[in-house]
Design a protein around this motif. Structure first.
Motif, PDB file in Angstrom:
ATOM      1  N   LYS A 106      55.314  77.122  56.546  1.00 24.78           N
ATOM      2  CA  LYS A 106      55.269  77.900  57.774  1.00 24.78           C
ATOM      3  C   LYS A 106      56.605  78.623  57.879  1.00 24.78           C
ATOM      4  O   LYS A 106      57.659  78.002  57.871  1.00 24.78           O
ATOM      5  N   THR A 107      56.554  79.940  57.950  1.00 27.64           N
ATOM      6  CA  THR A 107      57.764  80.744  58.041  1.00 27.64           C
ATOM      7  C   THR A 107      57.846  81.363  59.428  1.00 27.64           C
ATOM      8  O   THR A 107      56.861  81.903  59.930  1.00 27.64           O
ATOM      9  N   GLU A 108      59.011  81.262  60.025  1.00 26.22           N
ATOM     10  CA  GLU A 108      59.226  81.822  61.348  1.00 26.22           C
ATOM     11  C   GLU A 108      60.438  82.742  61.301  1.00 26.22           C
ATOM     12  O   GLU A 108      61.478  82.381  60.758  1.00 26.22           O
ATOM     13  N   VAL A 109      60.309  83.938  61.854  1.00 31.21           N
ATOM     14  CA  VAL A 109      61.417  84.886  61.914  1.00 31.21           C
ATOM     15  C   VAL A 109      61.839  85.018  63.369  1.00 31.21           C
ATOM     16  O   VAL A 109      61.015  85.274  64.246  1.00 31.21           O
ATOM     17  N   VAL A 110      63.132  84.827  63.617  1.00 29.55           N
ATOM     18  CA  VAL A 110      63.697  84.977  64.954  1.00 29.55           C
ATOM     19  C   VAL A 110      64.729  86.093  64.884  1.00 29.55           C
ATOM     20  O   VAL A 110      65.637  86.052  64.060  1.00 29.55           O
ATOM     21  N   TYR A 111      64.570  87.094  65.729  1.00 33.83           N
ATOM     22  CA  TYR A 111      65.522  88.201  65.777  1.00 33.83           C
ATOM     23  C   TYR A 111      66.581  87.874  66.818  1.00 33.83           C
ATOM     24  O   TYR A 111      66.276  87.660  67.987  1.00 33.83           O
ATOM     25  N   THR A 112      67.834  87.832  66.375  1.00 34.85           N
ATOM     26  CA  THR A 112      68.927  87.440  67.272  1.00 34.85           C
ATOM     27  C   THR A 112      69.723  88.668  67.703  1.00 34.85           C
ATOM     28  O   THR A 112      69.146  89.685  68.008  1.00 34.85           O
ATOM     29  N   SER A 113      71.032  88.591  67.688  1.00 36.93           N
ATOM     30  CA  SER A 113      71.910  89.614  68.264  1.00 36.93           C
ATOM     31  C   SER A 113      71.707  91.004  67.677  1.00 36.93           C
ATOM     32  O   SER A 113      71.420  91.171  66.496  1.00 36.93           O
ATOM     33  N   CYS A 114      71.869  92.004  68.553  1.00 33.86           N
ATOM     34  CA  CYS A 114      71.720  93.404  68.164  1.00 33.86           C
ATOM     35  C   CYS A 114      72.980  93.856  67.429  1.00 33.86           C
ATOM     36  O   CYS A 114      74.095  93.594  67.854  1.00 33.86           O
ATOM     37  N   LYS A 115      72.803  94.549  66.320  1.00 31.67           N
ATOM     38  CA  LYS A 115      73.930  95.007  65.493  1.00 31.67           C
ATOM     39  C   LYS A 115      74.073  96.526  65.505  1.00 31.67           C
ATOM     40  O   LYS A 115      74.823  97.085  64.711  1.00 31.67           O
ATOM     41  N   LYS A 116      73.348  97.221  66.384  1.00 30.71           N
ATOM     42  CA  LYS A 116      73.422  98.685  66.424  1.00 30.71           C
ATOM     43  C   LYS A 116      74.791  99.110  66.954  1.00 30.71           C
ATOM     44  O   LYS A 116      75.258  98.629  67.983  1.00 30.71           O
TER      45      LYS A 116
END
Length: 111
Positions: free
Chosen positions: A52-62
């Motif tokens: 089971k793979t889970e992707v979590v998007y954290t801090s913005c780097k723009k």
């Protein structure tokens, strides 16, 4: 047994050290640690795992200020905006690709 096993990996001496072609462990009715097909213990069969793979998007780097390349908006975690199929952050307004992603893989035996 709640585990699943695939092909037999044992090299049988009775057939000149070759594998016997057993493609899956089938539990014997009276001897639960024996395969009906090849007579081997489950340890000789390849165990099947579920990933089971889970992707979590954290801090913005723009980078918002190009004169100072270390200036980011400080958005701590991607929060999808409802109406745009979840690709724009509701907090900072940036596209999901600007947010750092952390991928975690959980390996669990199949049931």
């Amino acid at each position: 047994m709640g585990e699943r096993y695939a092909e037999c990996c044992r090299h049988h001496t009775s057939i000149n050290g070759e594998r016997d072609g057993c493609q899956g462990f089938i539990q014997h009715q009276h001897r639960p640690t024996e395969c009906v097909v090849c007579g081997c213990h489950p340890n000789f069969h390849r165990k099947v795992f579920e990933y089971k793979t889970e992707v979590v998007y954290t801090s913005c780097k723009k980078i918002h200020d190009y004169t100072n390349s270390s200036t980011v908006d400080g958005c701590p975690q991607f929060t999808p905006r409802g109406g745009d199929a979840g690709i724009e952050c509701a907090v900072c307004g940036c596209h999901k690709v600007f947010h750092q992603d952390k991928i975690s893989t959980i390996v669990t035996p199949t049931s």
